[in-house]
Structures are given as C-alpha cells and as structure tokens.
Design an enzyme around this catalytic site. Structure first.
Site, PDB file in Angstrom:
ATOM      1  CD  GLN A  11      -3.218   0.538   2.051  1.00  0.00           C
ATOM      2  OE1 GLN A  11      -3.306  -0.586   2.524  1.00  0.00           O
ATOM      3  NE2 GLN A  11      -4.050   1.507   2.375  1.00  0.00           N
ATOM      4  CB  SER A  96       2.292  -4.993   3.655  1.00  0.00           C
ATOM      5  OG  SER A  96       1.173  -4.932   4.504  1.00  0.00           O
ATOM      6  CG  LEU A  97      -1.076  -4.937  -0.633  1.00  0.00           C
ATOM      7  CD1 LEU A  97      -1.482  -5.540  -1.975  1.00  0.00           C
ATOM      8  CD2 LEU A  97      -1.701  -3.584  -0.455  1.00  0.00           C
ATOM      9  NE  ARG A 121      -3.126  -8.094   4.923  1.00  0.00           N
ATOM     10  CZ  ARG A 121      -2.305  -7.082   4.680  1.00  0.00           C
ATOM     11  NH1 ARG A 121      -2.696  -6.115   3.845  1.00  0.00           N
ATOM     12  NH2 ARG A 121      -1.112  -7.012   5.248  1.00  0.00           N
ATOM     13  CG  HIS A 214       2.255  -4.360   9.190  1.00  0.00           C
ATOM     14  ND1 HIS A 214       2.104  -5.708   8.943  1.00  0.00           N
ATOM     15  CD2 HIS A 214       2.035  -3.731   8.014  1.00  0.00           C
ATOM     16  CE1 HIS A 214       1.810  -5.883   7.660  1.00  0.00           C
ATOM     17  NE2 HIS A 214       1.753  -4.700   7.082  1.00  0.00           N
ATOM     18  CD  GLN A 263       1.355  -9.618   5.657  1.00  0.00           C
ATOM     19  OE1 GLN A 263       0.196  -9.212   5.727  1.00  0.00           O
ATOM     20  NE2 GLN A 263       1.962  -9.836   4.524  1.00  0.00           N
TER      21      GLN A 263
END
Length: 323
Positions: A11, A96-97, A121, A214, A263
């Site tokens: 992102q 991440s994503l 998510r 996170h 995660q």
C-alpha cells in the site's frame, strides 16, 4: 546468467490510472481485472483507471487494486513471453499486501480468492482501531536498534494522576536503507517524533494513514483474517515465497494461513527479506505492478543486486527481451 526474484508492492504504491495501459493493450490483463471485478461484485477497475484518488487510497480498495495490477502484469508477461513466471524466478516476495500478490503469482491462491481476502483484510484493518486513535510514522536515517529505543521511550505515558502507563508503539516495517516505520497509539507516535528529533534522527514524519497497521492493535483484524483463511483453499506454491514475518522462504501450504495471520500484527521484515534473496544467489530483483518503491529500496539494501520495475507495456516489452 541472472538469478531473478519477482517482488510485489504494498500500500502506498497505488495511483489512479495504474494498469490501464495493460488493460487496453492485452486480453490477459483485461481477464485479470474482470476476474477481480466479478469476485468483488463491483467495478473496481473503473476506480483504478479513472476514479477518485482518495477513494482508491481507502485501504479496502487499495489492497485488491494493487494486487489486480500486479497480477495483470504477471499474466501479460506470461502470455507475451510464452512461459510461466515461476520458470524464470528463484523466489517471489511482496511487501505487506504484496505477499498476497506473491502467493497468487506462485499459484498458492487464485486471483478471485486473493481479491476477496484483500477486501476483507482492508476492511478489518480499518475497523480494528477507531479513527484518530492510531497512527504510523517513518523514521529516516535510523537503524533498528535506535528505532526500538525510540519506541521504548515513547511507550511511556503519564496520566493525570502522575502515574506512568504503557501505550502500544512498535516497529511496523524495517524497509532497509535506514528507513523504519513505527506504528501504534497516535499519542505515542507523536511522542516518538519529538524523541526522534532529540536523538538527532535525520527525518521523522507522521504518515497519512488512517490506522496503526502492523502493530498489536490490529489484533481484531488478525482474528477476522484467521477465520477467513481457515475457510480458504491454499495450494502448495510452485516456487518459494519469502514471508514478511520470517524473512525466510516457505513452500509449505499448511503454514501459509498462519503466516498471513501473523503478518497483520507483525513487522514487515523487508530488509532481511532482500538479504535472504541475496543469500539464495539472487542477482536481479524485478518489481511487478504499480510504483517503484521496492526497486528503490533494494538498491540501498544490496547495491550490487540489479533492480528494475515492470508495470507498463513498454517496461514489459523491455523486460521480456532480457528474460
């Protein structure tokens, strides 16, 4: 001969118009965007190509949109090159994503599955903490040890009675090149910015995000993802995937769901992930999709590793000449 790793952005790399050139030029790309639209029951592709930037940046939109753009790039490379991506790569990874994009590229997840998981998510992460209570900041020119010291100091809050309490503030991303992102309660993040300046940190800036991604504050989102992933069929990846929470490669399908749940609240260990690629013999990192964030980071982590980006028809054409 180059040894390739393909990586997928997270992102912040989104922009209106990303992937539109691929959509216009290649049937393989159109199929991916259509599959994502069908999976979500809406025209996300319209938002991606010509929508409002603020709307695209909303977490629940940005996450599936970035994945769609990355996987459209993958499918075009495969259709135009006449090979499977996994035949050309030693390993894949995503920030991440982007780890979901990497899993889809490896065959562990289908595109429609991934789109639905990322929509959930994004919503779950946004709803985990009330707006205005959490935040994130970037510390530039620092190493992990100093960033952790700043977090430890910033976690201490004094209440009206003069009592010391602890507030959540944690390392969210170790991006490499002295770039650390911290995440937690907004009041603690604001204290950290002041502490960082006092410690001579080159630059410490509040990030324009709406939630403390996170960090352990994302616990409710992790629970929702655990439920969704438990119902998801996950296949064995055709190629190792370096995971964010371990910075190590994984090919065990039975571990993927648990690693993705971790995660949500865990730190993205990107610097260590790139170092792991280098230890595996990777000499070339290729970022697929929107933006060039990861391409810039690798040059600071492993300067002698070749880094390039592909996300437009012209970039893909140049890449295929070299693969």
């Amino acid at each position: 001969m180059s040894v390739h790793a393909f990586v997928f952005p997270g992102q912040g790399s989104q922009s209106v118009g990303m992937g539109q050139g691929l959509h216009e030029a290649f049937p393989a790309a159109r199929e991916v965007f259509q599959e994502v639209d069908d999976a979500l029951g809406e025209h996300l592709s319209k938002l991606i190509f010509s929508g409002d930037a603020t709307e695209l940046t909303r977490t629940e939109n940005a996450q599936p949109a970035l994945m769609a753009t990355s996987l459209a790039t993958v499918r075009v490379i495969e259709s135009e090159g006449g090979f499977s991506l996994v035949e050309k790569a030693t390993v894949v990874a995503g920030h991440s994503l982007g780890e979901y994009s990497a899993l889809a590229a490896s065959g562990a997840l289908g595109i429609a599955q991934t789109a639905r998981l990322l929509r959930l998510r994004g919503l779950a992460m946004q709803e985990a903490v009330p707006a205005g209570e959490g935040g994130m900041a970037a510390l530039l020119g620092v190493e992990v040890e100093l960033a952790q010291e700043i977090c430890n100091e910033a976690s201490r809050a004094e209440n009206e009675a003069g009592q010391i309490t602890q507030e959540v503030i944690e390392l969210a991303n170790d991006n490499g090149g002295g770039q650390i992102v911290i995440s937690g309660r907004l009041t603690a993040i604001e204290r950290a910015l002041t502490i960082a300046k006092g410690k001579g940190v080159k630059r410490a800036v509040l990030l324009p995000v709406s939630a403390p991604f996170h960090s352990s504050l994302m616990g409710p989102a992790a629970e929702r993802m655990a439920e969704a992933l438990e119902r998801t069929e996950i296949r064995t990846p055709a190629i190792p995937v370096i995971t964010n929470v371990t910075a190590a490669k994984n090919t065990d399908a039975s571990r993927i769901a648990g690693l993705l749940v971790q995660q949500v609240t865990g730190s993205v260990r990107w610097r260590e992930s790139v170092l792991a690629m280098a230890a595996m013999g990777v000499t070339s990192q290729i970022e697929l999709g929107a933006g060039k964030v990861l391409t810039g980071l690798v040059r600071r982590i492993v300067p002698d590793m070749t880094a390039r980006h592909a996300g437009t028809p012209e970039e893909i054409e140049a890449l295929l000449r070299d693969l």
